[in-house]
Design a protein around this motif. Structure first.
Motif, PDB file in Angstrom:
ATOM      1  N   ALA A  85      49.930  70.037  -0.447  1.00 57.63           N
ATOM      2  CA  ALA A  85      50.572  71.341  -0.655  1.00 57.63           C
ATOM      3  C   ALA A  85      50.841  71.592  -2.135  1.00 57.63           C
ATOM      4  CB  ALA A  85      51.870  71.412   0.148  1.00 57.63           C
ATOM      5  N   ASN A  86      51.347  70.566  -2.830  1.00 56.43           N
ATOM      6  CA  ASN A  86      51.594  70.714  -4.266  1.00 56.43           C
ATOM      7  C   ASN A  86      50.302  71.026  -5.012  1.00 56.43           C
ATOM      8  OD1 ASN A  86      54.258  70.106  -3.816  1.00 56.43           O
ATOM      9  ND2 ASN A  86      54.243  68.132  -4.862  1.00 56.43           N
ATOM     10  N   GLY A  87      49.258  70.271  -4.698  1.00 57.12           N
ATOM     11  CA  GLY A  87      47.985  70.465  -5.384  1.00 57.12           C
ATOM     12  C   GLY A  87      47.373  71.828  -5.113  1.00 57.12           C
ATOM     13  N   TRP A  88      47.412  72.273  -3.853  1.00 52.94           N
ATOM     14  CA  TRP A  88      46.837  73.571  -3.502  1.00 52.94           C
ATOM     15  C   TRP A  88      47.594  74.707  -4.176  1.00 52.94           C
ATOM     16  CZ3 TRP A  88      42.435  75.286  -2.042  1.00 52.94           C
ATOM     17  CH2 TRP A  88      42.294  76.548  -1.453  1.00 52.94           C
ATOM     18  N   ARG A  89      48.937  74.568  -4.202  1.00 59.56           N
ATOM     19  CA  ARG A  89      49.752  75.602  -4.854  1.00 59.56           C
ATOM     20  C   ARG A  89      49.463  75.663  -6.355  1.00 59.56           C
ATOM     21  NH1 ARG A  89      54.141  73.871  -3.129  1.00 59.56           N
ATOM     22  NH2 ARG A  89      54.824  72.669  -4.940  1.00 59.56           N
ATOM     23  N   MET A  90      49.397  74.498  -6.994  1.00 65.22           N
ATOM     24  CA  MET A  90      49.173  74.477  -8.433  1.00 65.22           C
ATOM     25  C   MET A  90      47.738  74.819  -8.799  1.00 65.22           C
ATOM     26  SD  MET A  90      51.966  74.207  -9.862  1.00 65.22           S
ATOM     27  CE  MET A  90      51.120  74.342 -11.438  1.00 65.22           C
ATOM     28  N   LEU A  91      46.799  74.638  -7.866  1.00 67.96           N
ATOM     29  CA  LEU A  91      45.411  75.025  -8.119  1.00 67.96           C
ATOM     30  C   LEU A  91      45.339  76.497  -8.517  1.00 67.96           C
ATOM     31  CD1 LEU A  91      42.253  75.045  -7.761  1.00 67.96           C
ATOM     32  CD2 LEU A  91      42.699  75.507  -5.350  1.00 67.96           C
ATOM     33  N   ILE A  92      45.984  77.341  -7.736  1.00 66.90           N
ATOM     34  CA  ILE A  92      45.913  78.779  -7.985  1.00 66.90           C
ATOM     35  C   ILE A  92      46.548  79.121  -9.322  1.00 66.90           C
ATOM     36  CG2 ILE A  92      46.471  81.040  -7.045  1.00 66.90           C
ATOM     37  CD1 ILE A  92      44.494  79.250  -5.394  1.00 66.90           C
ATOM     38  N   THR A  93      47.704  78.515  -9.598  1.00 71.59           N
ATOM     39  CA  THR A  93      48.369  78.751 -10.882  1.00 71.59           C
ATOM     40  C   THR A  93      47.499  78.271 -12.033  1.00 71.59           C
ATOM     41  OG1 THR A  93      50.507  78.438  -9.793  1.00 71.59           O
ATOM     42  CG2 THR A  93      50.471  78.317 -12.193  1.00 71.59           C
ATOM     43  N   ASP A 114      54.546  57.421   6.660  1.00 73.44           N
ATOM     44  CA  ASP A 114      55.010  57.744   5.310  1.00 73.44           C
ATOM     45  C   ASP A 114      53.833  58.126   4.415  1.00 73.44           C
ATOM     46  OD1 ASP A 114      58.031  56.869   5.177  1.00 73.44           O
ATOM     47  OD2 ASP A 114      56.993  55.315   6.296  1.00 73.44           O
ATOM     48  N   ILE A 115      52.725  57.422   4.566  1.00 70.93           N
ATOM     49  CA  ILE A 115      51.541  57.739   3.770  1.00 70.93           C
ATOM     50  C   ILE A 115      51.059  59.153   4.075  1.00 70.93           C
ATOM     51  CG2 ILE A 115      49.116  57.147   3.380  1.00 70.93           C
ATOM     52  CD1 ILE A 115      49.875  54.219   3.946  1.00 70.93           C
ATOM     53  N   ILE A 134      43.809  73.480   6.294  1.00 70.94           N
ATOM     54  CA  ILE A 134      43.740  72.102   5.816  1.00 70.94           C
ATOM     55  C   ILE A 134      44.869  71.280   6.430  1.00 70.94           C
ATOM     56  CG2 ILE A 134      43.982  70.606   3.782  1.00 70.94           C
ATOM     57  CD1 ILE A 134      42.647  72.868   2.157  1.00 70.94           C
ATOM     58  N   ASP A 135      46.059  71.860   6.478  1.00 72.03           N
ATOM     59  CA  ASP A 135      47.210  71.134   7.001  1.00 72.03           C
ATOM     60  C   ASP A 135      47.141  70.960   8.517  1.00 72.03           C
ATOM     61  OD1 ASP A 135      50.021  70.045   6.471  1.00 72.03           O
ATOM     62  OD2 ASP A 135      50.420  71.557   8.004  1.00 72.03           O
ATOM     63  N   LYS A 136      46.856  72.055   9.232  1.00 73.62           N
ATOM     64  CA  LYS A 136      46.935  72.023  10.693  1.00 73.62           C
ATOM     65  C   LYS A 136      45.694  71.459  11.368  1.00 73.62           C
ATOM     66  CE  LYS A 136      50.991  73.906  10.614  1.00 73.62           C
ATOM     67  NZ  LYS A 136      52.182  73.047  10.896  1.00 73.62           N
ATOM     68  N   VAL A 137      44.540  71.624  10.741  1.00 73.14           N
ATOM     69  CA  VAL A 137      43.291  71.173  11.370  1.00 73.14           C
ATOM     70  C   VAL A 137      42.940  69.737  10.969  1.00 73.14           C
ATOM     71  CG1 VAL A 137      40.809  71.619  11.562  1.00 73.14           C
ATOM     72  CG2 VAL A 137      42.429  73.529  11.551  1.00 73.14           C
ATOM     73  N   ILE A 138      43.345  69.328   9.771  1.00 68.27           N
ATOM     74  CA  ILE A 138      42.979  67.993   9.294  1.00 68.27           C
ATOM     75  C   ILE A 138      44.173  67.038   9.314  1.00 68.27           C
ATOM     76  CG2 ILE A 138      42.058  66.670   7.347  1.00 68.27           C
ATOM     77  CD1 ILE A 138      40.532  69.178   6.497  1.00 68.27           C
ATOM     78  N   LEU A 139      45.234  67.385   8.580  1.00 65.11           N
ATOM     79  CA  LEU A 139      46.337  66.441   8.407  1.00 65.11           C
ATOM     80  C   LEU A 139      47.247  66.335   9.625  1.00 65.11           C
ATOM     81  CD1 LEU A 139      47.255  67.200   4.693  1.00 65.11           C
ATOM     82  CD2 LEU A 139      45.991  65.256   5.590  1.00 65.11           C
ATOM     83  N   ALA A 140      47.559  67.456  10.278  1.00 67.09           N
ATOM     84  CA  ALA A 140      48.449  67.403  11.447  1.00 67.09           C
ATOM     85  C   ALA A 140      47.855  66.579  12.591  1.00 67.09           C
ATOM     86  CB  ALA A 140      48.788  68.820  11.913  1.00 67.09           C
ATOM     87  N   PRO A 141      46.572  66.746  12.949  1.00 71.48           N
ATOM     88  CA  PRO A 141      45.996  65.887  13.988  1.00 71.48           C
ATOM     89  C   PRO A 141      45.990  64.403  13.595  1.00 71.48           C
ATOM     90  CG  PRO A 141      44.638  67.828  13.690  1.00 71.48           C
ATOM     91  CD  PRO A 141      45.638  67.825  12.570  1.00 71.48           C
ATOM     92  N   MET A 142      45.764  64.120  12.307  1.00 70.77           N
ATOM     93  CA  MET A 142      45.822  62.736  11.846  1.00 70.77           C
ATOM     94  C   MET A 142      47.213  62.161  12.062  1.00 70.77           C
ATOM     95  SD  MET A 142      43.609  62.924   8.295  1.00 70.77           S
ATOM     96  CE  MET A 142      44.218  61.324   7.773  1.00 70.77           C
ATOM     97  N   GLU A 143      48.227  62.941  11.723  1.00 72.26           N
ATOM     98  CA  GLU A 143      49.605  62.469  11.902  1.00 72.26           C
ATOM     99  C   GLU A 143      49.926  62.258  13.375  1.00 72.26           C
ATOM    100  OE1 GLU A 143      54.223  63.704  10.855  1.00 72.26           O
ATOM    101  OE2 GLU A 143      52.570  64.967  10.157  1.00 72.26           O
ATOM    102  N   SER A 144      49.495  63.187  14.216  1.00 73.64           N
ATOM    103  CA  SER A 144      49.740  63.060  15.655  1.00 73.64           C
ATOM    104  C   SER A 144      49.065  61.816  16.210  1.00 73.64           C
ATOM    105  CB  SER A 144      49.231  64.307  16.381  1.00 73.64           C
ATOM    106  OG  SER A 144      49.463  64.211  17.765  1.00 73.64           O
ATOM    107  N   TYR A 145      47.845  61.532  15.754  1.00 71.49           N
ATOM    108  CA  TYR A 145      47.119  60.348  16.201  1.00 71.49           C
ATOM    109  C   TYR A 145      47.859  59.070  15.800  1.00 71.49           C
ATOM    110  CZ  TYR A 145      43.507  56.716  16.270  1.00 71.49           C
ATOM    111  OH  TYR A 145      42.816  55.552  16.492  1.00 71.49           O
ATOM    112  N   LEU A 167      50.738  62.476   1.716  1.00 66.85           N
ATOM    113  CA  LEU A 167      49.491  63.227   1.570  1.00 66.85           C
ATOM    114  C   LEU A 167      49.707  64.713   1.839  1.00 66.85           C
ATOM    115  CD1 LEU A 167      46.860  60.860   3.256  1.00 66.85           C
ATOM    116  CD2 LEU A 167      47.309  61.192   0.822  1.00 66.85           C
ATOM    117  N   ARG A 168      50.512  65.037   2.851  1.00 63.68           N
ATOM    118  CA  ARG A 168      50.747  66.446   3.170  1.00 63.68           C
ATOM    119  C   ARG A 168      51.497  67.153   2.040  1.00 63.68           C
ATOM    120  NH1 ARG A 168      52.189  67.161   9.546  1.00 63.68           N
ATOM    121  NH2 ARG A 168      51.641  69.326   9.046  1.00 63.68           N
ATOM    122  N   ILE A 169      52.507  66.460   1.496  1.00 65.57           N
ATOM    123  CA  ILE A 169      53.259  67.059   0.386  1.00 65.57           C
ATOM    124  C   ILE A 169      52.373  67.174  -0.847  1.00 65.57           C
ATOM    125  CG2 ILE A 169      55.240  66.800  -1.150  1.00 65.57           C
ATOM    126  CD1 ILE A 169      56.601  65.222   1.137  1.00 65.57           C
ATOM    127  N   GLY A 170      51.606  66.111  -1.134  1.00 64.97           N
ATOM    128  CA  GLY A 170      50.707  66.145  -2.279  1.00 64.97           C
ATOM    129  C   GLY A 170      49.651  67.223  -2.138  1.00 64.97           C
TER     130      GLY A 170
END
Length: 232
Positions: free
Chosen positions: A162-170, A152-153, A211-222, A157-160
């Motif tokens: 994505a939200n942060g990266w999207r709003m960064l550009i805006t 759940d954590i 960021i999602d696939k190289v950092i967060l996705a492997p963490m989730e899989s682990y 983090l993944r949703i946060g």
């Protein structure tokens, strides 16, 4: 004035030019813009994680507090990122701090909600066993709550992220920063340099995926393997 829509070949040709030469966008290289954006995103996301972790832990550890406190956290999640524009300008004015604030405020809610819900799903019997075995609050937190709610954590983090990266550009487009990918898109569009704007958009997508696939996705899989939710 008629402006041609840039085709993929033109867009990727311009992106390659940005990456392989010292070509300047508004007086700065693409690497300068990218570094500035990543720095803002990291500061905003780190702030959101710290606040979200505290909120989620407090709400998830006390049922009465959860029933009361989850309401404003959910309300916070319902407010669009751009709606914070007048608030952040009044608080911080134009510039770097405003961009970081918008990134953080849009990432706090999903992190806090997922952490709180993860903690609340920890079996009560595990908590009782932890108390009966003489574990301290810190040991219970690190050895019981965190392992059981790790998925759940990470989801928060993944949703946060994505939200942060999207709003960064805006945020970079509206709060008056002088360098960054969002600023580059806004200004190159104003100059009708659409290939440069599209190339910057492609770079944003690539970095977000990395960021999602190289950092967060492997963490989730682990973590999934550790908790037995996925085969080794």
């Amino acid at each position: 004035m008629s402006v041609n829509f840039p085709d993929p070949a033109t867009t990727f040709e311009r992106l390659w030019k940005f990456l392989s030469t010292n070509y300047k966008i508004l007086g700065a290289s693409i690497y300068t813009h990218l570094t500035a954006s990543l720095g803002r995103w990291f500061q905003g996301f780190l702030t959101a994680f710290a606040i979200g972790m505290v909120l989620g832990t407090v709400l998830g550890s006390n049922e009465r507090l959860y029933q009361f406190g989850i309401v404003p956290v959910n309300v916070l999640q319902l407010i669009p990122g751009l709606a914070w524009y007048p608030v952040t300008i009044l608080l911080f004015g134009f510039g770097e701090d405003s961009a970081i604030f918008i990134i953080a405020i849009t990432a706090i809610s999903p992190i806090a909600i997922n952490i709180a819900n993860g903690f609340r799903r920890v079996p009560k019997v595990n908590m009782r066993v932890a108390r009966m075995s003489g574990r301290s609050r810190l040991e219970t937190f690190t050895e019981v709550l965190i392992p059981f709610s790790a998925l759940d954590i990470l989801a928060g983090l993944r949703i946060g992220m994505a939200n942060g990266w999207r709003m960064l550009i805006t945020a970079e487009m509206i709060v008056g920063v002088a360098v960054g990918l969002g600023y580059a898109i806004q200004t190159t569009t104003a100059y009708l340099d659409y290939p440069a704007a599209f190339a910057s958009i492609v770079l944003i997508c690539v970095i977000g995926l990395l960021i999602d696939k190289v950092i967060l996705a492997p963490m989730e899989s682990y973590v999934r393997r550790k908790v037995g939710a996925e085969g080794a």
